[in-house]
Design an enzyme around this catalytic site. Structure first.
Site, PDB file in Angstrom:
ATOM      1  N   ARG A   1      -2.751  10.624   6.524  1.00 25.59           N
ATOM      2  CA  ARG A   1      -2.869   9.242   6.987  1.00 25.59           C
ATOM      3  C   ARG A   1      -2.407   8.268   5.897  1.00 25.59           C
ATOM      4  O   ARG A   1      -2.726   8.452   4.726  1.00 25.59           O
ATOM      5  CB  ARG A   1      -4.325   8.932   7.353  1.00 25.59           C
ATOM      6  CG  ARG A   1      -4.560   7.480   7.724  1.00 25.59           C
ATOM      7  CD  ARG A   1      -5.980   7.265   8.212  1.00 25.59           C
ATOM      8  NE  ARG A   1      -6.976   7.357   7.176  1.00 25.59           N
ATOM      9  CZ  ARG A   1      -7.245   6.398   6.276  1.00 25.59           C
ATOM     10  NH1 ARG A   1      -6.529   5.278   6.261  1.00 25.59           N
ATOM     11  NH2 ARG A   1      -8.212   6.556   5.386  1.00 25.59           N
TER      12      ARG A   1
ATOM     13  N   HIS B   1     -11.912  12.298   1.765  1.00 23.34           N
ATOM     14  CA  HIS B   1     -11.966  10.935   2.276  1.00 23.34           C
ATOM     15  C   HIS B   1     -11.852  10.826   3.791  1.00 23.34           C
ATOM     16  O   HIS B   1     -12.494   9.992   4.407  1.00 23.34           O
ATOM     17  CB  HIS B   1     -10.824  10.148   1.616  1.00 23.34           C
ATOM     18  CG  HIS B   1     -10.771   8.697   1.989  1.00 23.34           C
ATOM     19  ND1 HIS B   1     -11.842   7.850   1.776  1.00 23.34           N
ATOM     20  CD2 HIS B   1      -9.781   7.940   2.540  1.00 23.34           C
ATOM     21  CE1 HIS B   1     -11.507   6.621   2.188  1.00 23.34           C
ATOM     22  NE2 HIS B   1     -10.274   6.655   2.668  1.00 23.34           N
TER      23      HIS B   1
ATOM     24  N   ARG C   1      -0.827   9.197  -0.173  1.00 19.45           N
ATOM     25  CA  ARG C   1      -2.069   9.676  -0.763  1.00 19.45           C
ATOM     26  C   ARG C   1      -2.039  11.157  -1.131  1.00 19.45           C
ATOM     27  O   ARG C   1      -2.580  11.562  -2.152  1.00 19.45           O
ATOM     28  CB  ARG C   1      -3.238   9.406   0.198  1.00 19.45           C
ATOM     29  CG  ARG C   1      -3.571   7.942   0.274  1.00 19.45           C
ATOM     30  CD  ARG C   1      -4.671   7.653   1.252  1.00 19.45           C
ATOM     31  NE  ARG C   1      -5.050   6.248   1.145  1.00 19.45           N
ATOM     32  CZ  ARG C   1      -5.979   5.682   1.908  1.00 19.45           C
ATOM     33  NH1 ARG C   1      -6.595   6.389   2.826  1.00 19.45           N
ATOM     34  NH2 ARG C   1      -6.278   4.407   1.753  1.00 19.45           N
TER      35      ARG C   1
ATOM     36  N   GLU D   1      -7.322   1.778  -2.705  1.00 16.30           N
ATOM     37  CA  GLU D   1      -5.895   1.856  -2.996  1.00 16.30           C
ATOM     38  C   GLU D   1      -5.329   0.470  -3.325  1.00 16.30           C
ATOM     39  O   GLU D   1      -4.253   0.343  -3.904  1.00 16.30           O
ATOM     40  CB  GLU D   1      -5.171   2.438  -1.769  1.00 16.30           C
ATOM     41  CG  GLU D   1      -3.768   2.911  -2.049  1.00 16.30           C
ATOM     42  CD  GLU D   1      -3.202   3.741  -0.897  1.00 16.30           C
ATOM     43  OE1 GLU D   1      -1.989   3.693  -0.715  1.00 16.30           O
ATOM     44  OE2 GLU D   1      -3.981   4.429  -0.200  1.00 16.30           O
TER      45      GLU D   1
ATOM     46  N   HIS E   1      -8.586  11.344  -0.882  1.00 15.47           N
ATOM     47  CA  HIS E   1      -8.142  10.069  -1.444  1.00 15.47           C
ATOM     48  C   HIS E   1      -7.943  10.286  -2.939  1.00 15.47           C
ATOM     49  O   HIS E   1      -8.801  10.866  -3.601  1.00 15.47           O
ATOM     50  CB  HIS E   1      -9.203   8.992  -1.205  1.00 15.47           C
ATOM     51  CG  HIS E   1      -8.719   7.595  -1.423  1.00 15.47           C
ATOM     52  ND1 HIS E   1      -8.382   7.123  -2.662  1.00 15.47           N
ATOM     53  CD2 HIS E   1      -8.509   6.569  -0.557  1.00 15.47           C
ATOM     54  CE1 HIS E   1      -7.992   5.853  -2.547  1.00 15.47           C
ATOM     55  NE2 HIS E   1      -8.055   5.494  -1.277  1.00 15.47           N
TER      56      HIS E   1
ATOM     57  N   LEU F   1     -15.507   5.510  -3.534  1.00 15.51           N
ATOM     58  CA  LEU F   1     -14.113   5.109  -3.375  1.00 15.51           C
ATOM     59  C   LEU F   1     -13.670   4.021  -4.345  1.00 15.51           C
ATOM     60  O   LEU F   1     -14.366   3.048  -4.566  1.00 15.51           O
ATOM     61  CB  LEU F   1     -13.900   4.611  -1.944  1.00 15.51           C
ATOM     62  CG  LEU F   1     -12.458   4.513  -1.485  1.00 15.51           C
ATOM     63  CD1 LEU F   1     -11.814   5.888  -1.464  1.00 15.51           C
ATOM     64  CD2 LEU F   1     -12.390   3.900  -0.098  1.00 15.51           C
TER      65      LEU F   1
ATOM     66  N   PHE G   1       0.865  -1.185   0.000  1.00 13.85           N
ATOM     67  CA  PHE G   1       0.000   0.000   0.000  1.00 13.85           C
ATOM     68  C   PHE G   1       0.898   1.231   0.000  1.00 13.85           C
ATOM     69  O   PHE G   1       2.049   1.170   0.445  1.00 13.85           O
ATOM     70  CB  PHE G   1      -0.890  -0.005   1.251  1.00 13.85           C
ATOM     71  CG  PHE G   1      -2.367  -0.014   0.962  1.00 13.85           C
ATOM     72  CD1 PHE G   1      -2.930  -0.983   0.153  1.00 13.85           C
ATOM     73  CD2 PHE G   1      -3.213   0.941   1.522  1.00 13.85           C
ATOM     74  CE1 PHE G   1      -4.298  -1.002  -0.099  1.00 13.85           C
ATOM     75  CE2 PHE G   1      -4.574   0.931   1.277  1.00 13.85           C
ATOM     76  CZ  PHE G   1      -5.125  -0.046   0.467  1.00 13.85           C
TER      77      PHE G   1
END
Length: 484
Positions: free
Chosen positions: A385, A350, A285, A254, A237, A251, A122
């Site tokens: 985040r 997001h 992000r 990811e 996001h 969404l 990720f």
């Protein structure tokens, strides 16, 4: 006074039934507390299900070099070192145990060949550390926690909106709300209150967040005298659906990039080479969102103002197995087969990194008896985040909040609530019914979303922010005069 209203008494009242609220309920019940959970919609409909890609934890099942220190470093780096270091440390150290707990309670994770929990890559994470269930991880987490909480005997109050926290002197004494179905008022008396209400996404026009995300928890805490911090840190996001308009912002996990998805502009260029040549699509992000935004602004965006995300270079069966929800989402909503062609994606509001200021060990706010966990609390994520950290955040700090709230409840006497507070809360709720010819609240909300989207978006300037502040003063005034 409370006899006039339906009243419920608990040691610990938890507002919000997502991952953080349910995990807090489980640990408060384990301490022997009587626990009530209030949620705005139905149990199981929480926003946690939107977290599809996985739960970040340094379990080292796939990359054996991973450990909590690397996870801690990645989290601090992603948050531009504006995180609360102690929260980031506790989070990195405790996440693996919280995952094993979930597994013991029945969560079914994808597996490695030798039967370990499988982990995927990720953005912003040095190693593959996202434990996942296809691309439906949040759903599995909610199901598992809900099942556990119900079995342990939590009282659940569904379709109930809390509008105000009640106090006894300077400490929290409960909450006032109404049943969404028929509008009747209800009072909850409690020795401790845990906020687990999520974020603020519905302040923006294009958002991945559901209708519930209206900043309730921050408002309740602030009105009760608690401190907020880092509220300027809003995460966009990078990949939400941009077409058709009805699903704008929905969404696109990811995990698509984690499994090898490539971003291209309308000229077919893989543009992340310009913005982060080292990490490419797996950059953090904020970097990917700014990159797409910049490509669009400079005229290289897709037809509907986004970029193209393509995973069709992978075998079709692989895509359907790894990303079942995304495959169906695009097929049903946009008539696009992602195994054959690209998805059109763009930034969507997001997550908010800011929220209620809490103590890292106990998750207690600056008002005695008030606790907060999950997206409503601030500190762990700093300015940005990392994907997957929200689900481990819910587990780590949900548990800490529930335990501390139950322990606080054991030490204090049952609170008394004066009737003036309740009457005041009732007046506030009834006011719009007196404004027969007042403006529609929905219109005020739509105008707020337009202003936030255009003036307080990904790129911000002083001029835009000053204009937004002026607009907000007007919205406050209009909100006072809305009618039903």
């Amino acid at each position: 006074m409370t006899t006039k209203y339906e009243t419920h008494e608990h040691d610990v009242l938890i507002i919000g039934a997502g991952g953080a609220g349910l995990r807090a309920a489980i640990s408060a019940l384990a301490e022997g507390a009587k626990v009530g959970v209030v949620c705005k919609s139905l149990l199981g409909k929480a926003h946690t299900v939107m977290a599809e890609g996985g739960i970040a934890a340094a379990m080292a099942n796939v990359d054996h070099a991973d450990d909590w220190r690397t996870h801690f470093r990645d989290t601090m780096r992603g948050g531009k070192f504006l995180n609360h270091w102690r929260m980031a440390q506790l989070h990195a150290q405790e996440a693996p145990d919280r995952i094993r707990e979930l597994e013991q309670w029945g969560a079914l994770f994808d597996r490695t060949a030798d039967g370990q929990i499988l982990q995927r890559a990720f953005g912003g994470h040095t190693y593959k550390r996202l434990c996942h269930v296809g691309d439906r991880t949040g759903l599995e987490m909610i199901r598992t926690l809900q099942d556990r909480g119900v079995n342990l005997g939590v009282d659940v109050f569904m379709e109930c909106t809390v509008s105000r926290l009640l106090k006894d002197g300077d400490r929290v004494a409960g909450a006032f709300g109404y049943w969404r179905e028929q509008g009747r008022f209800v009072v909850f008396r409690a020795k401790s209150v845990v906020l687990a209400t999520g974020g603020i996404g519905k302040a923006y026009k294009i958002t991945s967040n559901s209708w519930e995300y209206t900043g309730d928890g921050m408002t309740l805490a602030y009105d009760a005298g608690a401190e907020l911090k880092d509220m300027e840190f809003v995460q966009f996001h990078p990949t939400g659906m941009v077409w058709p308009p009805g699903v704008q912002g929905l969404l696109v996990t990811e995990a698509v990039r984690g499994e090898g998805g490539i971003l291209r502009n309308k000229n077919g260029e893989r543009f992340m080479e310009k913005y982060d040549p080292k990490k490419m699509e797996l950059s953090t992000r904020d970097v990917v969102a700014r990159a797409i935004y910049t490509e669009v602004r400079e005229g290289r965006g897709s037809e509907h103002g986004g970029a193209f995300l393509d995973i069709s270079q992978k075998p079709a069966e692989y895509v359907k197995k790894k990303l079942p929800s995304m495959y169906h989402q695009f097929l049903e909503l946009a008539d696009v087969d992602i195994t054959k062609g690209p998805m059109e994606v763009g930034p969507t509001c997001h997550y908010v990194m800011g929220g209620v200021r809490v103590d890292p060990e106990t998750a207690e706010a600056t008002v005695p008896g008030l606790f907060a966990a999950g997206e409503v609390a601030a500190g762990l994520h700093g300015a940005n985040r990392l994907g997957g950290n929200s689900l481990s955040d819910l587990l780590v700090f949900g548990r800490r909040a529930g335990t501390a709230a139950a322990q606080h409840a054991k030490k204090v006497n049952a609170p008394t609530i004066d009737s003036a507070q309740i009457e005041d809360a009732e007046r506030e709720m009834v006011a719009p019914f007196q404004n027969g010819n007042g403006e529609s609240p929905y219109q005020v909300h739509r105008d707020l979303q337009d202003a936030m989207q255009s003036l307080v978006g990904i790129f911000r300037t002083e001029e835009d922010l000053r204009k937004a502040l002026e607009e907000l003063e007007k919205f406050k005034d209009r909100a006072k005069h809305v009618g039903v």
